[in-house]
Design a protein around this motif. Structure first.
Motif, PDB file in Angstrom:
ATOM      1  N   GLY A  84       3.923 -35.079  41.528  1.00  0.00           N
ATOM      2  CA  GLY A  84       4.456 -35.766  40.351  1.00  0.00           C
ATOM      3  C   GLY A  84       4.205 -35.000  39.075  1.00  0.00           C
ATOM      4  N   VAL A  85       3.826 -33.732  39.219  1.00  0.00           N
ATOM      5  CA  VAL A  85       3.544 -32.916  38.042  1.00  0.00           C
ATOM      6  C   VAL A  85       4.412 -31.674  38.075  1.00  0.00           C
ATOM      7  CG1 VAL A  85       1.756 -31.697  36.752  1.00  0.00           C
ATOM      8  CG2 VAL A  85       1.146 -33.748  38.051  1.00  0.00           C
ATOM      9  N   ASP A  86       5.452 -31.644  37.220  1.00  0.00           N
ATOM     10  CA  ASP A  86       6.252 -30.428  37.056  1.00  0.00           C
ATOM     11  C   ASP A  86       5.762 -29.737  35.783  1.00  0.00           C
ATOM     12  OD1 ASP A  86       8.217 -28.541  36.216  1.00  0.00           O
ATOM     13  OD2 ASP A  86       9.644 -29.483  37.604  1.00  0.00           O
ATOM     14  N   ILE A  87       5.027 -28.645  35.987  1.00  0.00           N
ATOM     15  CA  ILE A  87       4.310 -28.021  34.877  1.00  0.00           C
ATOM     16  C   ILE A  87       5.271 -27.498  33.805  1.00  0.00           C
ATOM     17  CG2 ILE A  87       2.827 -26.041  34.315  1.00  0.00           C
ATOM     18  CD1 ILE A  87       1.477 -26.602  37.080  1.00  0.00           C
ATOM     19  N   ASP A  88       6.375 -26.894  34.234  1.00  0.00           N
ATOM     20  CA  ASP A  88       7.318 -26.333  33.256  1.00  0.00           C
ATOM     21  C   ASP A  88       7.917 -27.428  32.371  1.00  0.00           C
ATOM     22  OD1 ASP A  88       6.903 -23.757  34.130  1.00  0.00           O
ATOM     23  OD2 ASP A  88       8.494 -23.858  35.643  1.00  0.00           O
TER      24      ASP A  88
END
Lengths: 97, 90, 94
Positions: free
Chosen positions: C76-80
């Motif tokens: 659940g973490v899209d860094i971009d």
């Protein structure tokens, strides 16, 4: 891309802005410390950190000698949202003396 | 009437004081009692503070050093100028 | 707004909410509002031995102000996307 304007610290939050995607140190209330990569933040200092190590320091008093016993407990969390109201201090650790 | 020159003259208001201390060595005391000594880089209306060459003192004992430090304003009890001269090489 | 938007995207995923009183509750994120108040479903308290009175709690509403951490699911973490949203937020609301 990084112009002079973007790389200077004109207000305190610029220090956080320049730490985006860097590993930072965060000191929190109730004797907690975090080290992790800063992925997101807002003006309240709410944050999302990655590869987080949390250190909790507790002090107990020995029943007999009344000496202080300092204990640290550590854990790691892959991704953590941190609510900003608990934040005391933020520092980019690589530049920590 | 005179605007906040804030340089080195008579400081009139808290805001003038805060303007005048950028770049100066300061002591920041938090509500917890912890002291931070270092060079004040800048601050904002929430009393969020950016400091350089910061030393953390707990009960008067040096506990930590930070090259750069951001202090969240709600923790700040006071900011005081300090006469301490820092080591050269800033 | 950044984290409100972020948590809305996380609805339906499992998270662990850690409160300032040290209670940690795992559950499915049902909803979130602008204050980051959180509703969880299918909850279970992480340390059940310490909080037996919470055994029967299956759903809960958590006031945002009592949250210390939320442990996020790695998928659940899209860094971009977070970086871009953060830079936009820093420009707009600074």
């Amino acid at each position: 891309m990084a112009t002079e304007e973007e790389s200077t610290v004109r207000e305190p939050l610029d220090l956080i802005r320049l730490s985006l995607d860097e590993r930072i140190y965060v000191k929190l209330r109730s004797d907690r410390e975090l080290r992790g990569k800063l992925h997101a933040y807002d003006q309240h200092l709410n944050m999302i950190l990655g590869d987080v190590e949390e250190v909790i320091t507790t002090v107990e008093i020995d029943d007999e000698t009344y000496e202080e016993i300092v204990r640290t407990t550590r854990r790691t969390v892959p991704f953590l949202f941190v609510r900003g109201d608990g934040v005391i201090l933020v520092s980019p650790p690589l530049r920590t003396a | 009437m005179s605007g906040g020159s804030g340089g080195g003259g008579a400081v009139k208001t808290p805001a003038d004081f805060l303007k005048s201390i950028r770049g100066r060595p300061v002591v920041v005391k938090l509500n917890s009692g912890v002291d931070y000594r270092g060079i004040l880089a800048c601050l904002d209306g929430y009393m969020n503070i950016a400091m350089e060459q910061t030393e953390e003192y707990v009960n008067g004992q040096l506990k930590n050093k930070y090259g750069d430090a951001f202090i969240r304003g709600n923790n700040v009890l006071y900011i005081s100028t300090s006469k301490r001269t820092l080591a050269e090489g800033a | 707004m950044l984290f409100f938007s972020y948590f809305k995207e996380l609805v339906g995923k499992e998270v662990t909410v850690e409160l300032k009183n040290d209670l940690a509750i795992r559950g499915i994120l049902h909803s979130v509002d602008q204050y980051l108040n959180i509703k969880l479903e299918n909850t279970r308290v992480v340390d059940q031995d310490k909080y037996p009175h919470m055994l029967s709690v299956r759903n809960c509403f958590i006031r945002g102000s009592v949250v210390r951490y939320v442990q996020l699911p790695p998928d659940g973490v899209d860094i971009d996307i977070l970086h871009d949203a953060t830079r936009r937020e820093a420009r707009g609301g600074g």
